[in-house]
Design a protein around this motif. Structure first.
Motif, PDB file in Angstrom:
ATOM      1  N   VAL A 326       0.832  -1.206   0.000  1.00  0.00           N
ATOM      2  CA  VAL A 326       0.000   0.000   0.000  1.00  0.00           C
ATOM      3  C   VAL A 326       0.863   1.251   0.000  1.00  0.00           C
ATOM      4  CG1 VAL A 326      -1.735   1.303   1.296  1.00  0.00           C
ATOM      5  CG2 VAL A 326      -1.908  -1.182   1.130  1.00  0.00           C
ATOM      6  N   SER A 327       1.859   1.314   0.879  1.00  0.00           N
ATOM      7  CA  SER A 327       2.721   2.499   0.947  1.00  0.00           C
ATOM      8  C   SER A 327       3.543   2.657  -0.326  1.00  0.00           C
ATOM      9  CB  SER A 327       3.637   2.415   2.169  1.00  0.00           C
ATOM     10  OG  SER A 327       4.399   1.215   2.155  1.00  0.00           O
ATOM     11  N   LEU A 328       3.991   1.564  -0.897  1.00  0.00           N
ATOM     12  CA  LEU A 328       4.749   1.617  -2.155  1.00  0.00           C
ATOM     13  C   LEU A 328       3.880   2.179  -3.274  1.00  0.00           C
ATOM     14  CD1 LEU A 328       7.374   0.874  -3.696  1.00  0.00           C
ATOM     15  CD2 LEU A 328       6.388  -1.390  -4.081  1.00  0.00           C
ATOM     16  N   LEU A 329       2.659   1.709  -3.366  1.00  0.00           N
ATOM     17  CA  LEU A 329       1.721   2.220  -4.373  1.00  0.00           C
ATOM     18  C   LEU A 329       1.442   3.700  -4.155  1.00  0.00           C
ATOM     19  CD1 LEU A 329      -0.916  -0.636  -4.766  1.00  0.00           C
ATOM     20  CD2 LEU A 329       0.232   0.528  -6.645  1.00  0.00           C
ATOM     21  N   ASN A 330       1.246   4.090  -2.909  1.00  0.00           N
ATOM     22  CA  ASN A 330       0.930   5.490  -2.617  1.00  0.00           C
ATOM     23  C   ASN A 330       2.061   6.411  -3.036  1.00  0.00           C
ATOM     24  OD1 ASN A 330      -1.590   4.911  -1.599  1.00  0.00           O
ATOM     25  ND2 ASN A 330      -0.909   4.830   0.534  1.00  0.00           N
ATOM     26  N   ARG A 331       3.302   6.012  -2.780  1.00  0.00           N
ATOM     27  CA  ARG A 331       4.437   6.864  -3.160  1.00  0.00           C
ATOM     28  C   ARG A 331       4.553   6.973  -4.669  1.00  0.00           C
ATOM     29  NH1 ARG A 331       7.286   3.786   0.258  1.00  0.00           N
ATOM     30  NH2 ARG A 331       8.858   3.276  -1.318  1.00  0.00           N
TER      31      ARG A 331
END
Length: 360
Positions: A326-331
């Motif tokens: 999720v955090s990777l996608l958000n960045r």
């Protein structure tokens, strides 16, 4: 050792009502004498590939590699029942049909403890241990009297029936798995672009993250958006927009490396998982894609060619990223938004990577 067997049922001269397919496979585990007895019997009642081996303790890797349809085990061998249990406890192998065979006639064993029904006792233990079937087996050669001949014929029929039942069940399982594979492929594929869809990314990204961390290799993600796509639909209609999406997806596929996996994330937005790729390498891939998209027109039909560009955001896996991505996608998505707000048709990298914010 593998042998190809085919023919009629032994002594009964009755062919199988439901022929065993030639691609069916049987693995026989037992002593040399047991193998000889079974091979002679199977030669007349089955049409399949048969492999033989002697040690139950060493056969599990072979089963995992070969995955036979039917496994025939010599009941008297130490470890046979335990092998049944191990197979049935593994989801990937539990569908294999296991037949446990005792080669000692019941009346010989009953002399040890008269009045005890050894056959029922052993059969119950075998089934409780995970075997799908259990049976006694007369020797292939006896006195030749009528009762022995009749018993051998009946046992041949029973063995034939057990093998057919096992192969039939396995075929049902395999067909179900093929159907499930087709349904899964349909559920994970975008029908317009023929790329994997967002659901597929939700499944694949955690797997890629786990693999990267286990192997201690880098992982990067690209988020792409077709610039001004709404105006294409507004000016030319949705059929032209759909065709642009198809051509765009094809150009992505043709300009990616073998280890790169593209997804249609939604609408005109795409994601690409870059395996074993650090931030600097991801930037090179992204810039190459940006040029491949923007430097050549998209020929929609014989009368129309459109200039298309794309904005791209990049993110690379960090130690504190969550396992689901999720955090990777958000960045990556935030960097994509930066690329669009800074004029589109450009690549934006992670803050800790050299950034090229000018059009590529």
């Amino acid at each position: 050792m593998k042998v190809l067997l085919s023919g009629r049922s032994h002594r009964s001269n009755v062919t199988t009502k439901r022929p065993t397919p030639m691609d069916a496979s049987i693995l026989v585990v037992g002593s040399d004498e047991f193998q000889t007895t079974l091979l002679e019997r199977l030669r007349y009642i089955a049409a399949c590939t048969v492999e033989v081996t002697s040690s139950p303790k060493e056969v599990l890797p072979l089963i995992q590699a070969e995955q036979p349809d039917v496994l025939i085990l010599q009941a008297s061998q130490v470890g046979s029942l335990d092998l049944c249990r191990q197979i049935k406890q593994q989801t990937s192998l539990a569908w294999i049909y296991c037949i446990l065979i005792a080669e000692q006639p019941q009346n010989a064993i009953e002399e040890i403890l008269p009045g005890w029904n050894w056959e029922l006792g052993f059969r119950a233990a075998a089934l409780e241990g995970g075997a799908d079937a259990y049976m006694w087996l007369l020797p292939n050669h006896g006195k030749g009297d009528m009762s022995w001949e009749a018993g051998l014929t009946l046992q041949n029929h029973l063995l034939q029936a057990q093998i057919q039942t096992g192969i039939g069940r396995v075929q049902i399982y395999r067909n179900l798995m093929r159907t499930n594979d087709v349904l899964s492929a349909i559920a994970l594929a975008d029908p317009l672009t023929e790329l994997n869809n967002r659901r597929a990314l939700d499944w694949e990204l955690p797997r890629q993250i786990q693999n990267a961390r286990v192997r201690d290799v880098p992982l990067s993600l690209l988020m792409l958006d077709i610039d001004y796509f709404k105006s294409i639909n507004d000016n030319y209609g949705h059929p032209v927009g759909d065709r642009v999406l198809q051509l765009f997806s094809a150009r992505l596929r043709h300009n990616l490396r073998f280890q790169d996996t593209p997804f249609r994330y939604g609408g005109e937005e795409f994601a690409i998982v870059l395996s074993n790729t650090n931030g600097q390498e991801a930037q090179q891939v992204a810039q190459r894609l940006n040029r491949a998209i923007g430097n050549q027109c998209f020929t929609v039909d014989n009368n129309r060619a459109l200039n298309i560009t794309a904005s791209i955001g990049i993110a690379s896996l960090q130690p504190d990223d969550d396992a689901n991505g999720v955090s990777l996608l958000n960045r990556a998505d935030q960097n994509l938004l930066r690329a669009k707000s800074n004029g589109r048709n450009r690549v934006i990298c992670e803050a800790n990577q050299p950034s090229d914010e000018t059009p590529s």
